[in-house]
Design a protein around this motif. Structure first.
Motif, PDB file in Angstrom:
ATOM      1  N   PRO A  84       4.042   0.231   0.709  1.00 44.86           N
ATOM      2  CA  PRO A  84       5.439   0.500   1.029  1.00 44.86           C
ATOM      3  C   PRO A  84       5.931  -0.279   2.254  1.00 44.86           C
ATOM      4  O   PRO A  84       7.120  -0.247   2.561  1.00 44.86           O
ATOM      5  CB  PRO A  84       5.452   2.001   1.309  1.00 44.86           C
ATOM      6  CG  PRO A  84       4.080   2.283   1.830  1.00 44.86           C
ATOM      7  CD  PRO A  84       3.161   1.340   1.103  1.00 44.86           C
ATOM      8  N   ILE A  85       5.006  -0.984   2.937  1.00 47.66           N
ATOM      9  CA  ILE A  85       5.359  -1.709   4.161  1.00 47.66           C
ATOM     10  C   ILE A  85       4.475  -2.952   4.298  1.00 47.66           C
ATOM     11  O   ILE A  85       3.458  -3.088   3.619  1.00 47.66           O
ATOM     12  CB  ILE A  85       5.167  -0.832   5.429  1.00 47.66           C
ATOM     13  CG1 ILE A  85       3.730  -0.298   5.490  1.00 47.66           C
ATOM     14  CG2 ILE A  85       6.183   0.267   5.509  1.00 47.66           C
ATOM     15  CD1 ILE A  85       3.395   0.459   6.753  1.00 47.66           C
ATOM     16  N   VAL A  86       4.867  -3.822   5.198  1.00 51.75           N
ATOM     17  CA  VAL A  86       4.039  -4.960   5.587  1.00 51.75           C
ATOM     18  C   VAL A  86       3.080  -4.461   6.662  1.00 51.75           C
ATOM     19  O   VAL A  86       3.487  -3.738   7.573  1.00 51.75           O
ATOM     20  CB  VAL A  86       4.914  -6.105   6.150  1.00 51.75           C
ATOM     21  CG1 VAL A  86       4.051  -7.231   6.695  1.00 51.75           C
ATOM     22  CG2 VAL A  86       5.863  -6.624   5.087  1.00 51.75           C
ATOM     23  N   GLY A  87       1.809  -4.808   6.546  1.00 56.76           N
ATOM     24  CA  GLY A  87       0.858  -4.351   7.546  1.00 56.76           C
ATOM     25  C   GLY A  87      -0.550  -4.794   7.236  1.00 56.76           C
ATOM     26  O   GLY A  87      -0.761  -5.727   6.468  1.00 56.76           O
ATOM     27  N   VAL A 116      -2.332   1.742   5.733  1.00 61.02           N
ATOM     28  CA  VAL A 116      -1.697   0.465   6.054  1.00 61.02           C
ATOM     29  C   VAL A 116      -1.164   0.603   7.473  1.00 61.02           C
ATOM     30  O   VAL A 116      -0.327   1.466   7.751  1.00 61.02           O
ATOM     31  CB  VAL A 116      -0.580   0.085   5.060  1.00 61.02           C
ATOM     32  CG1 VAL A 116       0.106  -1.204   5.500  1.00 61.02           C
ATOM     33  CG2 VAL A 116      -1.139  -0.071   3.645  1.00 61.02           C
ATOM     34  N   GLU A 117      -1.704  -0.209   8.374  1.00 63.28           N
ATOM     35  CA  GLU A 117      -1.296  -0.174   9.775  1.00 63.28           C
ATOM     36  C   GLU A 117      -0.136  -1.126   9.981  1.00 63.28           C
ATOM     37  O   GLU A 117      -0.180  -2.288   9.575  1.00 63.28           O
ATOM     38  CB  GLU A 117      -2.457  -0.591  10.681  1.00 63.28           C
ATOM     39  CG  GLU A 117      -2.063  -0.667  12.132  1.00 63.28           C
ATOM     40  CD  GLU A 117      -3.097  -1.338  13.018  1.00 63.28           C
ATOM     41  OE1 GLU A 117      -2.924  -1.297  14.235  1.00 63.28           O
ATOM     42  OE2 GLU A 117      -4.065  -1.921  12.488  1.00 63.28           O
ATOM     43  N   ALA A 118       0.898  -0.627  10.623  1.00 64.38           N
ATOM     44  CA  ALA A 118       2.054  -1.453  10.972  1.00 64.38           C
ATOM     45  C   ALA A 118       2.467  -1.087  12.389  1.00 64.38           C
ATOM     46  O   ALA A 118       2.743   0.080  12.669  1.00 64.38           O
ATOM     47  CB  ALA A 118       3.203  -1.212  10.004  1.00 64.38           C
ATOM     48  N   MET A 119       2.453  -2.046  13.286  1.00 61.81           N
ATOM     49  CA  MET A 119       2.864  -1.855  14.672  1.00 61.81           C
ATOM     50  C   MET A 119       2.117  -0.683  15.315  1.00 61.81           C
ATOM     51  O   MET A 119       2.704   0.205  15.916  1.00 61.81           O
ATOM     52  CB  MET A 119       4.380  -1.659  14.755  1.00 61.81           C
ATOM     53  CG  MET A 119       5.126  -2.873  14.290  1.00 61.81           C
ATOM     54  SD  MET A 119       6.929  -2.768  14.190  1.00 61.81           S
ATOM     55  CE  MET A 119       7.381  -1.407  15.164  1.00 61.81           C
ATOM     56  N   LYS A 142      -7.358  -6.924   5.772  1.00 65.37           N
ATOM     57  CA  LYS A 142      -6.513  -8.093   5.486  1.00 65.37           C
ATOM     58  C   LYS A 142      -5.043  -7.672   5.425  1.00 65.37           C
ATOM     59  O   LYS A 142      -4.712  -6.538   5.100  1.00 65.37           O
ATOM     60  CB  LYS A 142      -6.902  -8.742   4.155  1.00 65.37           C
ATOM     61  CG  LYS A 142      -8.341  -9.233   4.111  1.00 65.37           C
ATOM     62  CD  LYS A 142      -8.594 -10.320   5.118  1.00 65.37           C
ATOM     63  CE  LYS A 142     -10.022 -10.807   5.031  1.00 65.37           C
ATOM     64  NZ  LYS A 142     -10.437 -11.628   6.103  1.00 65.37           N
ATOM     65  N   PRO A 143      -4.132  -8.607   5.723  1.00 65.86           N
ATOM     66  CA  PRO A 143      -2.704  -8.288   5.677  1.00 65.86           C
ATOM     67  C   PRO A 143      -2.231  -8.037   4.243  1.00 65.86           C
ATOM     68  O   PRO A 143      -2.741  -8.646   3.304  1.00 65.86           O
ATOM     69  CB  PRO A 143      -2.024  -9.539   6.238  1.00 65.86           C
ATOM     70  CG  PRO A 143      -3.083 -10.485   6.623  1.00 65.86           C
ATOM     71  CD  PRO A 143      -4.400  -9.962   6.178  1.00 65.86           C
ATOM     72  N   VAL A 144      -1.255  -7.129   4.117  1.00 71.19           N
ATOM     73  CA  VAL A 144      -0.600  -6.881   2.836  1.00 71.19           C
ATOM     74  C   VAL A 144       0.907  -6.965   3.043  1.00 71.19           C
ATOM     75  O   VAL A 144       1.412  -6.755   4.141  1.00 71.19           O
ATOM     76  CB  VAL A 144      -0.982  -5.507   2.228  1.00 71.19           C
ATOM     77  CG1 VAL A 144      -2.436  -5.495   1.807  1.00 71.19           C
ATOM     78  CG2 VAL A 144      -0.697  -4.365   3.171  1.00 71.19           C
ATOM     79  N   GLU A 145       1.603  -7.269   1.975  1.00 67.22           N
ATOM     80  CA  GLU A 145       3.054  -7.417   2.002  1.00 67.22           C
ATOM     81  C   GLU A 145       3.717  -6.183   1.399  1.00 67.22           C
ATOM     82  O   GLU A 145       3.096  -5.432   0.649  1.00 67.22           O
ATOM     83  CB  GLU A 145       3.466  -8.660   1.196  1.00 67.22           C
ATOM     84  CG  GLU A 145       2.955  -9.967   1.746  1.00 67.22           C
ATOM     85  CD  GLU A 145       3.558 -10.330   3.085  1.00 67.22           C
ATOM     86  OE1 GLU A 145       4.750 -10.028   3.300  1.00 67.22           O
ATOM     87  OE2 GLU A 145       2.843 -10.895   3.924  1.00 67.22           O
ATOM     88  N   TYR A 146       4.985  -6.022   1.683  1.00 71.09           N
ATOM     89  CA  TYR A 146       5.770  -4.957   1.064  1.00 71.09           C
ATOM     90  C   TYR A 146       5.756  -5.155  -0.450  1.00 71.09           C
ATOM     91  O   TYR A 146       5.985  -6.249  -0.945  1.00 71.09           O
ATOM     92  CB  TYR A 146       7.213  -5.003   1.577  1.00 71.09           C
ATOM     93  CG  TYR A 146       8.139  -4.087   0.816  1.00 71.09           C
ATOM     94  CD1 TYR A 146       8.170  -2.735   1.099  1.00 71.09           C
ATOM     95  CD2 TYR A 146       8.959  -4.574  -0.185  1.00 71.09           C
ATOM     96  CE1 TYR A 146       9.008  -1.878   0.409  1.00 71.09           C
ATOM     97  CE2 TYR A 146       9.802  -3.725  -0.883  1.00 71.09           C
ATOM     98  CZ  TYR A 146       9.816  -2.386  -0.590  1.00 71.09           C
ATOM     99  OH  TYR A 146      10.634  -1.542  -1.281  1.00 71.09           O
TER     100      TYR A 146
END
Length: 159
Positions: A84-87, A116-119, A142-146
């Motif tokens: 649901p978010i970039v993180g 999912v970690e974001a900020m 690893k990074p994931v996108e919305y």
């Protein structure tokens, strides 16, 4: 502590900010007053039939482009859990802990599948369906996108 009218309006603004930005937790402290809000959003489960590949041009800083997880083409009847978010995707609550789920595990609706970690905020991603995890599509740390597919769940599977 008694809730002052000005605090109520401020708390409502923070709650709106939390929901608008798809955050699960927000904490703020001002003038000795600490406010902590927690919201458990539902993760939208979607069944997808197409896969989009995004090409990232390499940068001059020497960093390699982020490898995108490819979703298998045959996902008919499966529930796709997306970010649901970039993180940053984490399969476990801490580096030394066991993963929340493994491929082949049976999960229940509302069960935590990953973070999912974001900020610096840890957002727990929950299952939207009962079923068996058929595929984990993202790699831990690893990074994931919305909107990026994270898990495929077979809702027809039984425990």
């Amino acid at each position: 502590m008694l809730l002052q009218p000005e605090h109520a309006a401020h708390i409502q603004q923070l709650a709106d900010l939390l929901k608008r930005n798809h955050l699960t937790e927000l904490e703020i402290e001002r003038s000795g007053v600490r406010i902590r809000l927690r919201h458990e959003p539902t993760v939208r489960a979607t069944t997808t039939h197409t896969v989009e590949t995004v090409q990232h041009p390499s940068t001059s800083s020497g960093t390699a482009p982020v490898a995108q997880a490819h979703q298998p083409a045959d996902t008919d009847g499966l529930v796709t859990i997306t970010s649901p978010i970039v993180g940053t995707f984490y399969r476990s609550p801490s580096p030394d802990a066991d993963p929340y789920v493994e491929e082949g595990d049976y999960v229940r609706k509302g069960q935590v599948l990953c973070i999912v970690e974001a900020m610096k905020l840890m957002n727990e991603i929950e299952s939207e369906a009962d079923g068996r995890i058929t595929k984990i599509l993202a790699e831990s740390t690893k990074p994931v996108e919305y909107g990026q597919p994270l898990f495929l769940i077979d809702p027809g599977a039984t425990p």
